[in-house]
Design an enzyme around this catalytic site. Structure first.
Site, PDB file in Angstrom:
ATOM      1  N   HIS A   8       1.011  -1.080   0.076  1.00 19.10           N
ATOM      2  CA  HIS A   8       0.251   0.140   0.186  1.00 19.10           C
ATOM      3  C   HIS A   8       0.706   1.110  -0.119  1.00 19.10           C
ATOM      4  CE1 HIS A   8       0.937   0.794   4.072  1.00 19.10           C
ATOM      5  NE2 HIS A   8       0.746  -0.732   4.025  1.00 19.10           N
ATOM      6  N   ASN A  14       3.652   5.028   8.872  1.00 18.91           N
ATOM      7  CA  ASN A  14       5.317   4.514   8.401  1.00 18.91           C
ATOM      8  C   ASN A  14       6.237   5.984   8.459  1.00 18.91           C
ATOM      9  OD1 ASN A  14       3.333   2.875   5.912  1.00 18.91           O
ATOM     10  ND2 ASN A  14       3.627   2.313   6.782  1.00 18.91           N
ATOM     11  N   ARG A  59      -5.690   1.551   3.926  1.00 21.15           N
ATOM     12  CA  ARG A  59      -4.630   1.892   3.448  1.00 21.15           C
ATOM     13  C   ARG A  59      -4.421   0.952   2.256  1.00 21.15           C
ATOM     14  NH1 ARG A  59      -2.981  -0.411   8.586  1.00 21.15           N
ATOM     15  NH2 ARG A  59      -1.285  -1.948   8.092  1.00 21.15           N
ATOM     16  N   GLU A  83      -2.572  -6.995   7.728  1.00 17.96           N
ATOM     17  CA  GLU A  83      -0.623  -6.701   7.889  1.00 17.96           C
ATOM     18  C   GLU A  83      -1.049  -7.599   8.681  1.00 17.96           C
ATOM     19  OE1 GLU A  83       2.070  -6.979   7.447  1.00 17.96           O
ATOM     20  OE2 GLU A  83       2.994  -5.518   7.270  1.00 17.96           O
ATOM     21  N   ARG A 110      16.153 -14.553  17.444  1.00 12.77           N
ATOM     22  CA  ARG A 110      16.459 -16.237  17.333  1.00 12.77           C
ATOM     23  C   ARG A 110      15.481 -17.160  16.342  1.00 12.77           C
ATOM     24  NH1 ARG A 110      16.032 -15.186  23.103  1.00 12.77           N
ATOM     25  NH2 ARG A 110      14.248 -16.369  23.246  1.00 12.77           N
TER      26      ARG A 110
END
Length: 204
Positions: A8, A14, A59, A83, A110
């Site tokens: 998007h 962001n 979005r 997401e 890990r």
């Protein structure tokens, strides 16, 4: 079958370095301009598109709508393209995550594929729902607007590289990642391009 995965357009989260996950954060004006530039790029290719799908978060849906208006395609929404759910990390900066959830950060280093976001999903679970969506697509060339984490999970799954660190895959907003499945998803796939954002370059 070809799948063109599009991240998007940019959001305020962001730009500010804030984890958003499944928070419904809208595009900024810059994000809409990014989507328009991508739409023009795709229109110049002259391809025939079989479908246009988008995550149901605004979005992604708005990015897809801008593409669809230019390409003459209706947007189909699918929440499996959302997401990854980052749970308690939503709304925090990276520094805040490190300070408050250092144990999670260490676990994710890990074992990034199976480390669970506090109160959220694992990347393995994200991949399973994205793959369930991909496996239902038929032959053709599909345009799919989703999110950075979902696209990274799809790429690592196709490459069978689940132990890799997904965040090392750089995906600009509105970048294109192309997957090719010569025999459908059951026959395995290939990654043809990752994070192609040439349309955002000056003078493109």
């Amino acid at each position: 079958m070809e799948v063109w995965l599009v991240r998007h357009g940019v959001t305020a989260h962001n730009q500010e370095g804030i984890w958003q996950g499944q928070r419904d954060v809208p595009l900024t004006p810059e994000g809409r301009e990014q989507a328009r530039r991508l739409a023009e790029r795709l229109a110049r290719l002259g391809f025939v598109w079989t479908t246009l799908y988008a995550s149901d978060l605004s979005r992604a849906e708005e990015t897809a709508r801008i593409l669809g208006e230019r390409l003459g395609l209706a947007v189909r929404r699918d929440r499996r393209l959302r997401e990854v759910c980052v749970g308690d990390l939503a709304g925090l900066t990276r520094d805040q995550v490190q300070a408050r959830f250092g144990d999670y950060v260490e676990r994710s280093r890990r074992d990034p594929w199976n480390a669970r976001f506090p109160g959220g999903e694992t990347l393995a679970e994200l991949y399973e729902r994205v793959w369930a969506f991909l496996s239902e697509l038929g032959d053709g060339r599909h345009l799919v607007v989703s999110h950075g984490g979902a696209i990274r999970a799809a790429v690592l799954g196709v490459l069978e590289a689940e132990s890799a660190v997904p965040w090392r895959i750089r995906l600009e907003n509105t970048s294109i990642t192309r997957l090719h499945f010569p025999e459908g998803t059951r026959g395995g796939g290939y990654v043809h391009a990752v994070g192609d954002a040439a349309h955002l370059e000056p003078g493109f």
